[in-house]
Design an enzyme around this catalytic site. Structure first.
Site, mmCIF file in Angstrom:
data_model
loop_
_atom_site.group_PDB
_atom_site.id
_atom_site.type_symbol
_atom_site.label_atom_id
_atom_site.label_comp_id
_atom_site.label_asym_id
_atom_site.label_seq_id
_atom_site.Cartn_x
_atom_site.Cartn_y
_atom_site.Cartn_z
ATOM 1 C CG HIS A 265 39.826 53.408 6.834
ATOM 2 N ND1 HIS A 265 40.266 54.684 6.561
ATOM 3 C CD2 HIS A 265 38.709 53.559 7.596
ATOM 4 C CE1 HIS A 265 39.455 55.561 7.129
ATOM 5 N NE2 HIS A 265 38.496 54.906 7.766
ATOM 6 C CD GLU A 266 36.227 50.930 8.696
ATOM 7 O OE1 GLU A 266 36.147 51.220 9.912
ATOM 8 O OE2 GLU A 266 35.843 51.697 7.783
ATOM 9 C CG HIS A 269 38.457 53.553 12.641
ATOM 10 N ND1 HIS A 269 38.566 54.830 13.140
ATOM 11 C CD2 HIS A 269 38.031 53.695 11.354
ATOM 12 C CE1 HIS A 269 38.229 55.698 12.201
ATOM 13 N NE2 HIS A 269 37.903 55.034 11.105
ATOM 14 C CD GLU A 295 37.726 58.500 10.182
ATOM 15 O OE1 GLU A 295 38.536 57.909 9.431
ATOM 16 O OE2 GLU A 295 36.604 58.047 10.463
#
Length: 504
Positions: A265-266, A269, A295
């Protein structure tokens, strides 16, 4: 004033502001990854001074005059120069309306609140943190009144995170999600059979999990020369420049999927920030354009790529090599089913893809009431428990797994949570558009994500904040935002995972 002189001033203004933002960012990053517990006071003093200088740089009447002049010469500016003026004008029009002493006091408040939240969560002590919620919300309501007199305060902050967003739009969006998610979840419940995920909670040495994070970052095509990973209580990503991006994760020795998907997830980003255009560095455009678009990138990689069977098959040899004893009786298909198990749970960051938006809706309902003055901080735990029971059917045993679980409110990020759900819907629309041009599954199954990264860089990442979210979505997908892609994606995926239209 000569146009060339004005443009030189614009560039110098942005570079100076960047330098102070860099310093403040480093202080915050250190505060949540490695600073000693007793360092809050000194850091708060430093943050107040730095934020005061931020204010002076951006809120100066000279900046307003400079922007006025440049806006009269729009026809002579490049597309990027006009975008810089537009974005700086938006920031100037807000910050210049706030008294400086309130601006710096707010920076100090956030620094203190962050430290108190960390301690309160560890000790399950909501009462110590509650006063900070009231102080932060009160300040944000006051700031909203400065920014846009007469406008609903919560709408001001929703728009801050995702331009054009309002409570009314979100209520419509969330209503559509619930009409799809709740019946689908009920069908899964009625089926009465769940994939076994017990093996995900065996003992997984943290040292080996760190090695897995390194491997995942490599698969994601993250260039480690420019991206570091650290550990914290609540994972996040921050960027200082496109050549200095930091991601964080959290390892639990009895939860393999937690850190695994947090890192992915990170990493999503980070990829966005690492691939903004070189020409945007040191300007107000050198970062993601909105929280929803940001997001969308993290959720795209975490869920649409990371929880696909093709991805699990691609990385399973590495998983088996790192954890041979723990996964000796588990094959890739079984692992894929386990990481897509859908059932109500307590923790948003550990929620499955189907129920995740219900967690977001809980926070949205609470934030609406806080900003409307219908509740104060002391009322949140009871309302949280009630909404969790209503939306997800779960009982909240304590505040650590309830109102204290997220770091966002301690950082003043009220209005941010809806970005996760909106971003997921954006991601589905990007995924559908990409699928019309690429064989996504084949690329993912091969373990080579570079075709996906190139598509996203070309369509999204390189623009930074130069394009507005709606403009970016339209140019990348050929259509305005439409939640139908997300609803179809969820329905199709979980029908397959649970065999709702055939044998499981």
């Amino acid at each position: 004033m000569e146009l060339a002189t004005a443009l030189e001033e614009l560039a110098a203004l942005q570079k100076e502001y960047f330098a102070f933002q860099y310093a403040e960012g480093i202080l915050y990053y250190d505060s949540v990854t490695g600073a000693p517990e007793g360092s809050t006071q000194g850091r708060g003093e430093a943050m107040a001074i730095l934020s005061g200088r931020d204010f002076e740089i951006l809120a100066s009447p000279h900046v307003g005059a400079l922007l006025d002049f440049l806006q009269t010469r729009q026809a002579e500016l490049s597309e990027l120069q006009n975008a810089q003026v537009r974005v700086i004008r938006r920031e100037y029009d807000q910050i210049s309306k706030v008294p400086k002493h309130e601006y710096t006091a707010y920076a100090a408040l956030i620094n203190e609140a962050t430290a108190v939240w960390h301690r309160s969560k560890q000790e399950n002590d909501y009462a110590s943190f509650a006063p900070y919620i009231d102080r932060i919300v009160g300040t944000m309501i006051r700031f909203a009144g400065y920014y846009a007199p007469g406008k609903d305060a919560y709408d001001v902050w929703l728009d801050h995170h995702e331009r054009g967003m309002t409570k009314e739009k979100l209520e419509t969006f969330f209503g559509g999600l619930r009409r799809t998610i709740v019946p689908l979840l009920q069908r899964i419940t009625d089926k009465g059979a769940q994939p076994d995920n017990g093996f995900l909670f065996r003992e997984y040495p943290v040292e080996k999990q760190r090695a897995l994070s390194d491997a995942l970052m490599q698969v994601l095509t993250i260039d480690r020369r420019y991206c570091a990973i650290a550990e914290t209580e609540h994972p996040f990503t921050t960027e200082f420049t496109k050549h200095d991006v930091r991601i964080t994760t959290k390892y639990l020795p009895d939860n393999l999927a937690g850190a695994m998907y947090s890192t992915i997830h990170e990493g999503g980003h980070a990829l966005y920030e690492l691939h903004t255009g070189d020409e945007l560095m040191y300007t107000f455009l050198g970062h993601g354009t909105s929280m929803g678009i940001h997001e969308s990138q993290s959720r795209f990689f975490e869920n649409m790529v990371g929880r696909s069977e093709a991805f699990v098959q691609a990385i399973y040899p590495k998983l088996s090599a790192l954890f041979p004893a723990q996964l000796k009786d588990v094959d890739a298909h079984r692992f894929w089913l386990a990481v897509n198990r859908a059932e109500p749970s307590l923790i948003r960051t550990e929620a499955d893809e189907l129920t995740y938006s219900l967690h977001v809706m809980v926070r949205f309902e609470i934030e609406k009431k806080l900003f409307a003055g219908e509740i104060i901080a002391k009322d949140i735990p009871a309302l949280w428990a009630s909404l969790m029971k209503d939306y997800l059917g779960v009982d909240v045993p304590d505040d650590r797994r309830g109102a204290l679980q997220d770091s966002h409110w301690s950082g003043g990020s009220f209005g941010y949570f809806p970005s996760y759900a909106v971003g997921s819907a954006y991601a589905a629309q990007f995924y559908a558009a990409m699928g019309r041009e690429l064989d996504i599954e084949a690329a993912v199954r091969s373990g080579d994500l570079s075709p996906l990264a190139r598509w996203l860089e070309q369509k999204i990442w390189r623009f930074g904040a130069a394009k507005e979210p709606d403009e970016l979505l339209l140019s990348a997908t050929g259509a305005p935002f439409d939640p139908k892609y997300y609803l179809s994606y969820l329905t199709d995926k979980f029908r397959r995972v649970y065999g709702l239209d055939g044998a499981w």
